[in-house]
Design a protein around this motif. Structure first.
Motif, PDB file in Angstrom:
ATOM      1  N   VAL A  56       0.850  -1.192   0.000  1.00  0.00           N
ATOM      2  CA  VAL A  56       0.000   0.000   0.000  1.00  0.00           C
ATOM      3  C   VAL A  56       0.883   1.238   0.000  1.00  0.00           C
ATOM      4  N   LEU A  57       0.618   2.127  -0.940  1.00  0.00           N
ATOM      5  CA  LEU A  57       1.288   3.425  -1.009  1.00  0.00           C
ATOM      6  C   LEU A  57       0.327   4.487  -0.508  1.00  0.00           C
ATOM      7  N   ILE A 111      -8.050   4.427  -2.774  1.00  0.00           N
ATOM      8  CA  ILE A 111      -8.908   4.776  -1.647  1.00  0.00           C
ATOM      9  C   ILE A 111      -8.669   6.242  -1.332  1.00  0.00           C
ATOM     10  N   SER A 112      -9.634   7.094  -1.607  1.00  0.00           N
ATOM     11  CA  SER A 112      -9.467   8.526  -1.406  1.00  0.00           C
ATOM     12  C   SER A 112      -9.698   8.908   0.051  1.00  0.00           C
ATOM     13  N   THR A 113      -8.872   9.836   0.531  1.00  0.00           N
ATOM     14  CA  THR A 113      -9.064  10.395   1.868  1.00  0.00           C
ATOM     15  C   THR A 113      -9.364  11.889   1.793  1.00  0.00           C
ATOM     16  N   GLY A 114      -9.615  12.400   0.601  1.00  0.00           N
ATOM     17  CA  GLY A 114      -9.898  13.813   0.429  1.00  0.00           C
ATOM     18  C   GLY A 114      -8.645  14.613   0.134  1.00  0.00           C
ATOM     19  N   ASP A 115      -7.680  14.586   1.072  1.00  0.00           N
ATOM     20  CA  ASP A 115      -6.427  15.313   0.864  1.00  0.00           C
ATOM     21  C   ASP A 115      -5.279  14.355   0.564  1.00  0.00           C
ATOM     22  N   GLY A 116      -5.613  13.219   0.007  1.00  0.00           N
ATOM     23  CA  GLY A 116      -4.630  12.205  -0.338  1.00  0.00           C
ATOM     24  C   GLY A 116      -5.338  10.889  -0.578  1.00  0.00           C
ATOM     25  N   GLY A 117      -4.638   9.793  -0.292  1.00  0.00           N
ATOM     26  CA  GLY A 117      -5.284   8.498  -0.474  1.00  0.00           C
ATOM     27  C   GLY A 117      -4.281   7.366  -0.450  1.00  0.00           C
ATOM     28  N   PHE A 118      -4.805   6.157  -0.675  1.00  0.00           N
ATOM     29  CA  PHE A 118      -4.003   4.946  -0.657  1.00  0.00           C
ATOM     30  C   PHE A 118      -4.167   4.216  -1.986  1.00  0.00           C
ATOM     31  N   LEU A 119      -3.057   3.690  -2.499  1.00  0.00           N
ATOM     32  CA  LEU A 119      -3.065   2.875  -3.705  1.00  0.00           C
ATOM     33  C   LEU A 119      -2.530   1.497  -3.369  1.00  0.00           C
ATOM     34  N   ARG A 170     -10.970  -7.383   0.473  1.00  0.00           N
ATOM     35  CA  ARG A 170     -12.097  -6.555   0.051  1.00  0.00           C
ATOM     36  C   ARG A 170     -13.387  -7.034   0.703  1.00  0.00           C
ATOM     37  N   PHE A 171     -14.231  -6.081   1.041  1.00  0.00           N
ATOM     38  CA  PHE A 171     -15.594  -6.389   1.460  1.00  0.00           C
ATOM     39  C   PHE A 171     -16.502  -5.431   0.711  1.00  0.00           C
ATOM     40  N   GLU A 172     -17.343  -6.012  -0.173  1.00  0.00           N
ATOM     41  CA  GLU A 172     -18.159  -5.223  -1.092  1.00  0.00           C
ATOM     42  C   GLU A 172     -17.241  -4.318  -1.910  1.00  0.00           C
ATOM     43  N   ASP A 173     -17.412  -2.997  -1.872  1.00  0.00           N
ATOM     44  CA  ASP A 173     -16.616  -2.124  -2.737  1.00  0.00           C
ATOM     45  C   ASP A 173     -15.449  -1.466  -2.016  1.00  0.00           C
ATOM     46  N   ASN A 174     -15.153  -1.920  -0.796  1.00  0.00           N
ATOM     47  CA  ASN A 174     -14.109  -1.276   0.001  1.00  0.00           C
ATOM     48  C   ASN A 174     -12.961  -2.236   0.292  1.00  0.00           C
ATOM     49  N   HIS A 175     -11.799  -1.651   0.561  1.00  0.00           N
ATOM     50  CA  HIS A 175     -10.608  -2.425   0.917  1.00  0.00           C
ATOM     51  C   HIS A 175     -10.290  -2.231   2.396  1.00  0.00           C
ATOM     52  N   TYR A 176      -9.815  -3.308   3.012  1.00  0.00           N
ATOM     53  CA  TYR A 176      -9.471  -3.287   4.426  1.00  0.00           C
ATOM     54  C   TYR A 176      -8.183  -4.085   4.624  1.00  0.00           C
ATOM     55  N   GLY A 177      -7.636  -4.019   5.830  1.00  0.00           N
ATOM     56  CA  GLY A 177      -6.483  -4.852   6.145  1.00  0.00           C
ATOM     57  C   GLY A 177      -5.391  -4.089   6.862  1.00  0.00           C
ATOM     58  N   ARG A 178      -4.437  -4.861   7.414  1.00  0.00           N
ATOM     59  CA  ARG A 178      -3.374  -4.261   8.222  1.00  0.00           C
ATOM     60  C   ARG A 178      -2.490  -3.334   7.415  1.00  0.00           C
ATOM     61  N   ALA A 179      -2.275  -3.646   6.145  1.00  0.00           N
ATOM     62  CA  ALA A 179      -1.402  -2.789   5.330  1.00  0.00           C
ATOM     63  C   ALA A 179      -1.956  -1.375   5.245  1.00  0.00           C
ATOM     64  N   ILE A 180      -3.279  -1.239   5.149  1.00  0.00           N
ATOM     65  CA  ILE A 180      -3.911   0.078   5.068  1.00  0.00           C
ATOM     66  C   ILE A 180      -3.900   0.762   6.432  1.00  0.00           C
ATOM     67  N   ILE A 181      -4.242   0.001   7.474  1.00  0.00           N
ATOM     68  CA  ILE A 181      -4.277   0.561   8.835  1.00  0.00           C
ATOM     69  C   ILE A 181      -2.901   1.083   9.239  1.00  0.00           C
ATOM     70  N   ASN A 182      -1.868   0.260   9.038  1.00  0.00           N
ATOM     71  CA  ASN A 182      -0.515   0.668   9.422  1.00  0.00           C
ATOM     72  C   ASN A 182      -0.026   1.858   8.605  1.00  0.00           C
ATOM     73  N   ASN A 183      -0.415   1.888   7.320  1.00  0.00           N
ATOM     74  CA  ASN A 183      -0.014   2.993   6.466  1.00  0.00           C
ATOM     75  C   ASN A 183      -0.584   4.309   6.988  1.00  0.00           C
ATOM     76  N   ALA A 184      -1.869   4.283   7.351  1.00  0.00           N
ATOM     77  CA  ALA A 184      -2.505   5.490   7.879  1.00  0.00           C
ATOM     78  C   ALA A 184      -1.839   5.935   9.178  1.00  0.00           C
ATOM     79  N   ARG A 185      -1.458   4.977  10.015  1.00  0.00           N
ATOM     80  CA  ARG A 185      -0.782   5.314  11.275  1.00  0.00           C
ATOM     81  C   ARG A 185       0.561   5.991  11.016  1.00  0.00           C
ATOM     82  N   ILE A 186       1.297   5.464  10.056  1.00  0.00           N
ATOM     83  CA  ILE A 186       2.612   6.029   9.752  1.00  0.00           C
ATOM     84  C   ILE A 186       2.470   7.457   9.231  1.00  0.00           C
ATOM     85  N   LEU A 187       1.541   7.658   8.289  1.00  0.00           N
ATOM     86  CA  LEU A 187       1.345   9.002   7.733  1.00  0.00           C
ATOM     87  C   LEU A 187       0.951   9.998   8.815  1.00  0.00           C
TER      88      LEU A 187
END
Length: 310
Positions: A56-57, A111-119, A170-187
């Motif tokens: 995840v970027l 995954i958009s966060t408004g002022d950035g996002g995750f790829l 993935r669950f329905e149209d969204n992505h989840y998982g530790r890679a995303i959670i940890n990325n958000a924490r680091i940022l």
């Protein structure tokens, strides 16, 4: 290479719940139920061990809230335009490495966060190359080469980066998982506009290319021998070139310098994850798609050398 993101089936989970549980229950005496059968079937359904790791970027526009309201309204358009240009650069500059990607696939994973996002990408190398190409686009914007009048209106933009490597589903149209959670924490912990990576990314590069420091001497043939790329179509190697990894190692173009330093830890559940500060210098030759006669060589830094902890 088939490395699809696992999709959790809402209906399958619901059927298991209806079989072993009750949506609502009111009894005069409350009893803690035995959940063992429900847990067993849910574990079989979810099959956690089969969830694949993805890279995840995370991109975040630094101090977005400090811009004026007018400028804030324009920045999402600018960021989307910069991402679109970066996608084009990645597909054009790295035909072998990005051969399993299309514009639609990359955009659908965003995954958009408004002022950035995750790829979401298959490997940390994909994330790193996307970040490098984005840094080029960011520089030409800040240097008044990309929508210069819009640049005058909005002002300069700074971006902080994070790359993680862990499980994603993935669950329905969204992505989840530790890679995303940890990325958000680091940022969220970084205020110095760096490019930070977790220990899983660091280990991936150590295992596959003997360390991130070797990015500056890596050839496209070396990349082709990385395990995750072993099932790729080798034809692009013969018919096209990579703008960062040449057929021979060179310090004159592509990645001309790479530095890595451990700076601290973050807590993920009960586990400490080591965080590293990555600094790359990348040199690319650019051509104006609207006027092929206009060319420019640009050298940028991805991240910086500030070693203050996280």
């Amino acid at each position: 290479m088939k490395n699809h993101i696992k999709l959790l089936d809402h209906n399958a989970i619901r059927e298991i719940l209806l079989k072993h549980d009750k949506r609502v229950i009111f009894e005069k005496t409350n009893v803690v139920p035995d959940e063992s059968q429900l847990r067993e079937e849910l574990e079989q359904c979810l099959d956690v061990d089969e969830i694949k790791r993805k890279s995840v970027l995370g991109l975040d526009i630094y101090q977005y809230s400090s811009y004026g309201e007018f400028e804030q309204m324009l920045i999402p358009f600018l960021f989307k335009t910069m991402l679109s240009t970066t996608i084009d650069l990645c597909l054009d500059n790295h035909p072998f490495i990005f051969q399993s990607y299309t514009r639609e696939k990359i955009e659908n994973s965003y995954i958009s966060t408004g002022d950035g996002g995750f790829l979401i990408f298959d490997t940390p190398l994909h994330s790193l190359l996307f970040a490098s190409n984005y840094a080029i686009v960011l520089r030409i914007y800040n240097a008044f080469h990309f929508f210069p009048r819009l640049r005058k209106i909005i002002g300069g933009i700074s971006t902080r980066y994070a790359i993680t490597y862990d499980k994603v589903y993935r669950f329905e149209d969204n992505h989840y998982g530790r890679a995303i959670i940890n990325n958000a924490r680091i940022l969220s912990r970084d205020s110095l506009n760096r490019c930070l990576i977790d220990e899983h990314v660091h280990r991936w590069f150590t295992v596959n290319i003997d360390g991130i420091e070797n990015l500056q001497v890596l050839t496209i043939d070396d990349v082709a021998h990385i395990h995750e790329f072993s099932n790729y179509n080798m034809l692009p190697l013969a018919t096209s070139s990579d703008k960062i990894f040449g057929r021979e190692s060179s310090r004159r173009e592509g990645i001309i310098n790479s530095d890595i330093l451990k700076i601290g830890k973050i807590k993920a559940k009960e586990t400490d994850i080591n965080i590293y500060n990555l600094h790359l210098q990348v040199c690319l030759s650019l051509v104006n798609n609207d006027d092929d006669s206009q060319k420019k060589v640009v050298t940028v830094s991805l991240g910086n050398l500030n070693t203050t902890g996280i």
